[in-house]
Scaffold this motif. Structure first.
Motif: not given
Length: 226
Positions: A115-144
């Protein structure tokens, strides 16, 4: 040859007993697990804001320039808000479980480390989504990322209940409420993620609405059931 064979079997039996004893005593402290969790959540929340940068001074010459620069930061600000709410909600969910544990065991500890591993990668998921906010892959990575949160908490409660790690006198209604909360939240997040086929901004809007709901729901009588 026969003596060597039996000596090897005895050695393996001793090693197995040692492993069993270690597995029984490892990871029993709820307090240490809570302390580790608080530290990782604090770091992850701090890393989120470090990705926010003020507009470059040399590019700003007027109020209009500043407004345009701030508007251009909208995706970053939106994903920061969403992720901060996400971490706050799941920190609260984890604490609700830890407060009901009399102790932990090795398996439960490793579930929470996952669970804490998922917490630790949240900043990466957030940056990925903010940089590629119109891409579905970035959104799905965030959702995963959020799906792993929910799955880990659900598995945590299931294991704790089955292994007898809950405090004595824990009402059955408490477990049902925790399980229902996880299932309802994940179903809503999945619904929001599915809407990325229409537009990723629609998905993000649903995520934010769901998170705001769970943040303020205790004040709303109807929503207290969830």
């Amino acid at each position: 040859m026969t003596e060597y064979y039996f000596a090897l079997r005895r050695l393996r039996a001793i090693e197995q007993r040692m492993k069993t004893v270690y597995n029984r005593i490892a990871g029993e402290s709820v307090e240490r697990l809570a302390a580790l969790s608080d530290g990782i959540f604090a770091v992850a929340m701090t890393l989120l804001v470090l990705d926010l940068h003020a507009p470059a001074r040399e590019a700003i010459y007027s109020e209009q320039d500043l407004w345009r620069a701030l508007c251009a930061m909208a995706p970053q600000l939106t994903t920061y808000l969403m992720s901060f709410l996400t971490l706050g909600i799941f920190w609260n969910g984890q604490q609700a479980q830890l407060n009901r544990f009399a102790r932990t065991d090795r398996q439960l500890t490793w579930i929470h480390i996952g669970f804490l591993f998922a917490v630790s990668i949240m900043p990466f998921s957030t940056k990925l989504l903010s940089e590629f906010i119109v891409f579905r892959v970035a959104l799905l990575c965030y959702w995963i990322n959020m799906l792993v949160f929910g799955a880990a908490l659900y598995l945590s409660w299931f294991h704790a209940k089955r292994a007898g790690l809950l405090k004595e006198g824990t009402p059955a209604d408490v477990g049902k409420a925790l399980e229902r909360r996880i299932v309802v939240a994940q179903a809503l997040y999945a619904f929001g993620a599915a809407l990325c086929v229409v537009n990723t901004y629609v998905s993000i809007g649903i995520f934010v609405v769901v998170q705001l709901n769970f943040a303020i729901a205790p004040r709303i009588r109807f929503l207290n059931r969830f």
